[in-house]
Write an enzyme that holds these catalytic residues in place. Sequence first.
Site, PDB file in Angstrom:
ATOM      1  N   ILE A   1       0.897  -1.156   0.000  1.00 31.60           N
ATOM      2  CA  ILE A   1       0.000   0.000   0.000  1.00 31.60           C
ATOM      3  C   ILE A   1       0.932   1.200   0.000  1.00 31.60           C
ATOM      4  O   ILE A   1       1.531   1.529   1.019  1.00 31.60           O
ATOM      5  CB  ILE A   1      -0.930   0.006   1.225  1.00 31.60           C
ATOM      6  CG1 ILE A   1      -1.815  -1.242   1.231  1.00 31.60           C
ATOM      7  CG2 ILE A   1      -1.803   1.253   1.223  1.00 31.60           C
ATOM      8  CD1 ILE A   1      -2.702  -1.353   2.452  1.00 31.60           C
ATOM      9  N   PRO A   2       1.102   1.864  -1.156  1.00 32.09           N
ATOM     10  CA  PRO A   2       2.264   2.744  -1.363  1.00 32.09           C
ATOM     11  C   PRO A   2       2.136   4.129  -0.743  1.00 32.09           C
ATOM     12  O   PRO A   2       2.036   5.146  -1.443  1.00 32.09           O
ATOM     13  CB  PRO A   2       2.362   2.816  -2.888  1.00 32.09           C
ATOM     14  CG  PRO A   2       0.947   2.659  -3.354  1.00 32.09           C
ATOM     15  CD  PRO A   2       0.299   1.701  -2.383  1.00 32.09           C
ATOM     16  N   CYS A   3       2.202   4.179   0.590  1.00 33.44           N
ATOM     17  CA  CYS A   3       2.127   5.479   1.257  1.00 33.44           C
ATOM     18  C   CYS A   3       3.350   6.337   0.943  1.00 33.44           C
ATOM     19  O   CYS A   3       3.306   7.562   1.128  1.00 33.44           O
ATOM     20  CB  CYS A   3       1.959   5.300   2.760  1.00 33.44           C
ATOM     21  SG  CYS A   3       3.126   4.160   3.521  1.00 33.44           S
ATOM     22  N   HIS A   4       4.423   5.720   0.444  1.00 33.16           N
ATOM     23  CA  HIS A   4       5.606   6.513   0.087  1.00 33.16           C
ATOM     24  C   HIS A   4       5.329   7.424  -1.105  1.00 33.16           C
ATOM     25  O   HIS A   4       6.094   8.350  -1.380  1.00 33.16           O
ATOM     26  CB  HIS A   4       6.793   5.592  -0.221  1.00 33.16           C
ATOM     27  CG  HIS A   4       6.548   4.609  -1.329  1.00 33.16           C
ATOM     28  ND1 HIS A   4       5.856   3.435  -1.135  1.00 33.16           N
ATOM     29  CD2 HIS A   4       6.890   4.624  -2.642  1.00 33.16           C
ATOM     30  CE1 HIS A   4       5.793   2.768  -2.278  1.00 33.16           C
ATOM     31  NE2 HIS A   4       6.416   3.468  -3.209  1.00 33.16           N
ATOM     32  N   ARG A   5       4.225   7.198  -1.835  1.00 30.57           N
ATOM     33  CA  ARG A   5       3.894   8.033  -2.996  1.00 30.57           C
ATOM     34  C   ARG A   5       3.052   9.254  -2.640  1.00 30.57           C
ATOM     35  O   ARG A   5       2.649  10.006  -3.520  1.00 30.57           O
ATOM     36  CB  ARG A   5       3.156   7.197  -4.039  1.00 30.57           C
ATOM     37  CG  ARG A   5       3.997   6.059  -4.596  1.00 30.57           C
ATOM     38  CD  ARG A   5       3.276   5.304  -5.690  1.00 30.57           C
ATOM     39  NE  ARG A   5       3.938   4.031  -5.947  1.00 30.57           N
ATOM     40  CZ  ARG A   5       3.328   2.946  -6.390  1.00 30.57           C
ATOM     41  NH1 ARG A   5       2.028   2.989  -6.630  1.00 30.57           N
ATOM     42  NH2 ARG A   5       3.997   1.838  -6.581  1.00 30.57           N
TER      43      ARG A   5
END
Length: 284
Positions: free
Chosen positions: A245-249
Amino acid sequence: MTDTPETAYHYNVIRRALDIIDAAPAPGPSLEALARALDMSPAHLQRVFSRWVGVSPKRYQQYLSLDHARTLLRDRFTTLATADEVGLSGSGRLHDLFVKWEAMSPGEFAAGGAGLEIAWGLFDSPFGPAIVLGTDKGICGIGFTAETGEEATMADLQSRWPEARFSEDPDALKPWVDAAFGATPGEARLFLIGAPFQIKVWEALLRIPTGHVTTYSEIAEAIGNPKAVRAVGTAVGRNPISWLIPCHRALRKSGGLGGYHWGLPVKRAMLAWESAEEDMRRSA
Protein backbone atom coordinates in the site's frame (compact mmCIF):
# COMPACT_ATOMS: atom_id res chain seq x y z
CA MET A 1 13.92 -15.97 7.75
CA THR A 2 15.11 -15.49 4.21
CA ASP A 3 18.84 -15.24 3.63
CA THR A 4 19.59 -12.80 0.83
CA PRO A 5 22.39 -10.63 2.22
CA GLU A 6 23.01 -9.03 -1.17
CA THR A 7 19.78 -7.04 -1.09
CA ALA A 8 20.47 -5.88 2.47
CA TYR A 9 24.00 -4.91 1.44
CA HIS A 10 22.70 -2.88 -1.51
CA TYR A 11 20.26 -0.98 0.70
CA ASN A 12 23.04 -0.19 3.17
CA VAL A 13 25.12 1.21 0.32
CA ILE A 14 22.16 3.37 -0.71
CA ARG A 15 21.66 4.52 2.88
CA ARG A 16 25.29 5.62 3.20
CA ALA A 17 25.17 7.24 -0.24
CA LEU A 18 22.18 9.34 0.85
CA ASP A 19 24.17 10.96 3.64
CA ILE A 20 27.09 11.72 1.31
CA ILE A 21 24.88 13.13 -1.46
CA ASP A 22 22.96 15.33 1.00
CA ALA A 23 26.17 16.74 2.45
CA ALA A 24 27.78 17.50 -0.92
CA PRO A 25 27.31 20.78 -2.81
CA ALA A 26 25.56 20.72 -6.19
CA PRO A 27 25.87 19.01 -8.61
CA GLY A 28 26.84 16.20 -6.21
CA PRO A 29 29.90 13.97 -5.91
CA SER A 30 31.46 12.30 -8.92
CA LEU A 31 31.45 8.52 -9.26
CA GLU A 32 35.06 8.44 -8.08
CA ALA A 33 34.40 10.66 -5.05
CA LEU A 34 31.30 8.72 -4.07
CA ALA A 35 33.19 5.43 -4.40
CA ARG A 36 36.03 6.69 -2.18
CA ALA A 37 33.58 7.84 0.47
CA LEU A 38 31.89 4.43 0.42
CA ASP A 39 35.22 2.53 0.50
CA MET A 40 34.42 0.92 -2.85
CA SER A 41 36.10 0.96 -6.22
CA PRO A 42 34.29 3.00 -8.91
CA ALA A 43 33.77 -0.18 -10.94
CA HIS A 44 32.25 -2.02 -7.96
CA LEU A 45 29.97 0.90 -7.14
CA GLN A 46 28.86 1.08 -10.77
CA ARG A 47 28.00 -2.65 -10.70
CA VAL A 48 26.09 -2.41 -7.40
CA PHE A 49 23.96 0.49 -8.58
CA SER A 50 23.34 -0.94 -12.00
CA ARG A 51 22.35 -4.32 -10.55
CA TRP A 52 20.13 -2.75 -7.90
CA VAL A 53 18.17 -0.33 -10.08
CA GLY A 54 19.57 -0.61 -13.59
CA VAL A 55 20.90 2.95 -13.83
CA SER A 56 24.24 4.63 -13.25
CA PRO A 57 25.20 6.11 -9.86
CA LYS A 58 25.07 9.61 -11.39
CA ARG A 59 21.51 9.11 -12.61
CA TYR A 60 20.49 7.51 -9.34
CA GLN A 61 21.86 10.50 -7.42
CA GLN A 62 19.25 12.59 -9.20
CA TYR A 63 16.52 10.25 -7.98
CA LEU A 64 17.85 10.35 -4.41
CA SER A 65 18.22 14.13 -4.27
CA LEU A 66 16.07 16.11 -1.90
CA ASP A 67 14.58 17.98 -4.89
CA HIS A 68 13.41 14.79 -6.58
CA ALA A 69 9.98 14.98 -4.91
CA ARG A 70 9.34 18.32 -6.60
CA THR A 71 10.32 16.82 -9.95
CA LEU A 72 7.89 13.96 -9.38
CA LEU A 73 5.06 16.33 -8.53
CA ARG A 74 5.74 18.30 -11.69
CA ASP A 75 6.19 15.36 -14.08
CA ARG A 76 4.37 12.39 -12.56
CA PHE A 77 1.56 13.79 -10.49
CA THR A 78 -1.53 11.58 -10.44
CA THR A 79 -5.06 12.90 -10.14
CA LEU A 80 -6.79 10.09 -8.32
CA ALA A 81 -10.06 10.76 -10.12
CA THR A 82 -8.42 9.23 -13.20
CA ALA A 83 -5.99 6.88 -11.46
CA ASP A 84 -8.05 3.78 -12.21
CA GLU A 85 -7.92 4.51 -15.92
CA VAL A 86 -4.24 5.45 -15.93
CA GLY A 87 -2.99 3.00 -13.35
CA LEU A 88 -4.82 -0.25 -13.73
CA SER A 89 -4.41 -0.27 -17.50
CA GLY A 90 -0.67 0.15 -17.22
CA SER A 91 1.58 0.39 -14.20
CA GLY A 92 -0.77 0.55 -11.23
CA ARG A 93 0.14 -1.32 -8.05
CA LEU A 94 -2.87 -3.64 -8.39
CA HIS A 95 -1.82 -4.54 -11.93
CA ASP A 96 1.93 -4.91 -11.34
CA LEU A 97 1.81 -7.08 -8.25
CA PHE A 98 -1.50 -8.86 -8.82
CA VAL A 99 -2.61 -7.62 -5.42
CA LYS A 100 -5.92 -8.89 -4.12
CA TRP A 101 -7.22 -7.61 -0.86
CA GLU A 102 -10.08 -7.68 1.55
CA ALA A 103 -10.77 -5.59 4.63
CA MET A 104 -11.70 -6.53 8.17
CA SER A 105 -15.20 -5.49 9.18
CA PRO A 106 -15.54 -2.45 11.48
CA GLY A 107 -16.77 -4.70 14.27
CA GLU A 108 -13.78 -7.00 13.99
CA PHE A 109 -11.43 -4.02 13.99
CA ALA A 110 -13.07 -2.62 17.11
CA ALA A 111 -12.29 -5.91 18.86
CA GLY A 112 -8.56 -5.18 18.56
CA GLY A 113 -7.82 -8.30 16.58
CA ALA A 114 -9.39 -10.68 19.10
CA GLY A 115 -9.37 -14.22 17.71
CA LEU A 116 -6.87 -13.40 14.97
CA GLU A 117 -3.89 -15.68 14.44
CA ILE A 118 -1.08 -13.60 12.94
CA ALA A 119 2.11 -15.19 11.64
CA TRP A 120 5.27 -13.13 11.30
CA GLY A 121 8.78 -13.38 9.91
CA LEU A 122 11.86 -11.29 9.23
CA PHE A 123 12.78 -11.01 5.55
CA ASP A 124 15.29 -9.17 3.43
CA SER A 125 13.92 -6.62 0.99
CA PRO A 126 15.34 -4.08 -1.46
CA PHE A 127 14.90 -1.51 1.33
CA GLY A 128 16.60 -3.34 4.16
CA PRO A 129 15.24 -5.94 6.58
CA ALA A 130 11.44 -6.09 6.82
CA ILE A 131 9.13 -7.65 9.37
CA VAL A 132 6.09 -9.09 7.61
CA LEU A 133 2.87 -10.15 9.35
CA GLY A 134 -0.04 -12.05 7.88
CA THR A 135 -3.21 -14.00 8.57
CA ASP A 136 -4.62 -16.85 6.50
CA LYS A 137 -6.29 -14.14 4.36
CA GLY A 138 -3.14 -12.27 3.43
CA ILE A 139 -0.37 -9.91 4.51
CA CYS A 140 -1.56 -7.49 7.17
CA GLY A 141 1.67 -5.76 8.10
CA ILE A 142 5.06 -4.80 6.64
CA GLY A 143 7.51 -2.72 8.65
CA PHE A 144 11.06 -1.79 7.67
CA THR A 145 13.68 -2.01 10.39
CA ALA A 146 16.75 -0.28 8.91
CA GLU A 147 15.98 3.08 10.56
CA THR A 148 13.85 2.06 13.55
CA GLY A 149 15.30 -1.30 14.63
CA GLU A 150 13.71 -4.74 14.81
CA GLU A 151 12.37 -4.52 18.36
CA ALA A 152 10.65 -1.16 17.89
CA THR A 153 9.23 -2.17 14.50
CA MET A 154 7.77 -5.38 15.87
CA ALA A 155 6.30 -3.63 18.90
CA ASP A 156 4.75 -0.99 16.65
CA LEU A 157 3.09 -3.56 14.40
CA GLN A 158 1.84 -5.75 17.28
CA SER A 159 0.37 -2.75 19.11
CA ARG A 160 -2.11 -2.17 16.30
CA TRP A 161 -3.96 -5.43 17.10
CA PRO A 162 -3.34 -5.95 20.83
CA GLU A 163 -5.76 -8.86 21.22
CA ALA A 164 -4.35 -10.96 18.36
CA ARG A 165 -2.08 -13.99 18.85
CA PHE A 166 1.32 -13.75 17.14
CA SER A 167 3.58 -16.63 16.17
CA GLU A 168 6.82 -16.71 14.20
CA ASP A 169 6.18 -18.63 10.97
CA PRO A 170 8.05 -17.14 7.99
CA ASP A 171 7.40 -20.20 5.82
CA ALA A 172 3.66 -19.51 5.86
CA LEU A 173 4.26 -16.00 4.51
CA LYS A 174 7.12 -16.62 2.09
CA PRO A 175 5.11 -17.05 -1.16
CA TRP A 176 3.31 -13.73 -0.60
CA VAL A 177 6.53 -12.01 0.50
CA ASP A 178 8.43 -13.25 -2.55
CA ALA A 179 5.68 -11.86 -4.79
CA ALA A 180 5.57 -8.60 -2.84
CA PHE A 181 9.26 -7.89 -3.27
CA GLY A 182 9.50 -9.23 -6.81
CA ALA A 183 11.60 -12.30 -6.04
CA THR A 184 9.13 -14.56 -7.83
CA PRO A 185 6.00 -14.05 -9.92
CA GLY A 186 2.82 -14.57 -7.98
CA GLU A 187 -0.02 -12.92 -6.15
CA ALA A 188 0.42 -10.76 -3.07
CA ARG A 189 -2.74 -11.08 -1.01
CA LEU A 190 -3.51 -8.36 1.54
CA PHE A 191 -5.77 -8.27 4.58
CA LEU A 192 -6.49 -4.65 5.54
CA ILE A 193 -7.03 -4.27 9.28
CA GLY A 194 -8.09 -0.72 10.06
CA ALA A 195 -10.90 1.69 10.81
CA PRO A 196 -13.30 2.47 7.92
CA PHE A 197 -11.79 5.92 7.27
CA GLN A 198 -8.27 4.47 7.22
CA ILE A 199 -9.28 1.78 4.76
CA LYS A 200 -10.77 4.38 2.40
CA VAL A 201 -7.42 6.21 2.44
CA TRP A 202 -5.48 2.99 1.86
CA GLU A 203 -7.75 2.12 -1.07
CA ALA A 204 -6.88 5.49 -2.61
CA LEU A 205 -3.16 4.80 -2.14
CA LEU A 206 -3.54 1.50 -4.02
CA ARG A 207 -4.75 3.47 -7.06
CA ILE A 208 -1.54 5.51 -7.44
CA PRO A 209 0.37 4.11 -10.43
CA THR A 210 3.91 2.85 -9.96
CA GLY A 211 6.47 5.62 -10.47
CA HIS A 212 3.90 8.37 -9.84
CA VAL A 213 2.94 10.43 -6.81
CA THR A 214 0.01 12.36 -5.43
CA THR A 215 -0.65 14.70 -2.51
CA TYR A 216 -2.45 14.34 0.81
CA SER A 217 -5.02 16.90 -0.32
CA GLU A 218 -5.64 14.96 -3.53
CA ILE A 219 -6.32 11.83 -1.49
CA ALA A 220 -8.76 13.77 0.70
CA GLU A 221 -10.59 14.90 -2.45
CA ALA A 222 -10.65 11.36 -3.81
CA ILE A 223 -12.33 9.92 -0.72
CA GLY A 224 -14.95 12.69 -0.72
CA ASN A 225 -13.68 14.58 2.31
CA PRO A 226 -11.55 17.46 0.98
CA LYS A 227 -11.21 19.18 4.36
CA ALA A 228 -9.76 16.11 6.04
CA VAL A 229 -6.17 16.59 4.86
CA ARG A 230 -4.70 16.24 8.34
CA ALA A 231 -6.74 13.12 9.07
CA VAL A 232 -5.65 11.70 5.72
CA GLY A 233 -2.02 12.31 6.66
CA THR A 234 -2.56 10.44 9.92
CA ALA A 235 -4.20 7.51 8.10
CA VAL A 236 -1.37 7.41 5.56
CA GLY A 237 1.11 7.27 8.42
CA ARG A 238 -0.84 4.44 10.06
CA ASN A 239 -0.81 2.29 6.94
CA PRO A 240 0.44 -1.05 8.28
CA ILE A 241 1.36 -2.57 4.89
CA SER A 242 4.21 -0.41 3.69
CA TRP A 243 5.38 -0.70 0.07
CA LEU A 244 2.36 -2.76 -1.07
CA ILE A 245 0.00 0.00 0.00
CA PRO A 246 2.26 2.74 -1.36
CA CYS A 247 2.13 5.48 1.26
CA HIS A 248 5.61 6.51 0.09
CA ARG A 249 3.89 8.03 -3.00
CA ALA A 250 2.00 10.62 -0.93
CA LEU A 251 3.78 14.00 -0.87
CA ARG A 252 3.08 17.49 0.36
CA LYS A 253 1.78 20.06 -2.13
CA SER A 254 4.99 22.02 -1.60
CA GLY A 255 7.04 19.14 -2.96
CA GLY A 256 8.26 18.13 0.48
CA LEU A 257 8.47 14.43 1.19
CA GLY A 258 6.31 14.67 4.28
CA GLY A 259 6.79 12.05 6.96
CA TYR A 260 7.36 8.33 6.67
CA HIS A 261 6.65 5.93 9.47
CA TRP A 262 9.75 3.81 8.87
CA GLY A 263 12.16 6.67 8.18
CA LEU A 264 12.56 9.16 5.34
CA PRO A 265 15.65 7.42 3.89
CA VAL A 266 13.47 4.37 3.18
CA LYS A 267 10.84 6.57 1.49
CA ARG A 268 13.45 8.27 -0.68
CA ALA A 269 14.96 4.92 -1.67
CA MET A 270 11.50 3.61 -2.64
CA LEU A 271 10.72 6.66 -4.77
CA ALA A 272 14.15 6.47 -6.40
CA TRP A 273 13.77 2.76 -7.11
CA GLU A 274 10.37 3.28 -8.74
CA SER A 275 11.54 6.30 -10.73
CA ALA A 276 14.40 4.28 -12.19
CA GLU A 277 12.06 1.39 -13.05
CA GLU A 278 9.57 3.75 -14.69
CA ASP A 279 12.27 5.45 -16.76
CA MET A 280 13.56 2.07 -17.94
CA ARG A 281 10.02 0.97 -18.81
CA ARG A 282 9.39 4.12 -20.85
CA SER A 283 12.67 3.79 -22.72
CA ALA A 284 12.17 0.10 -23.49
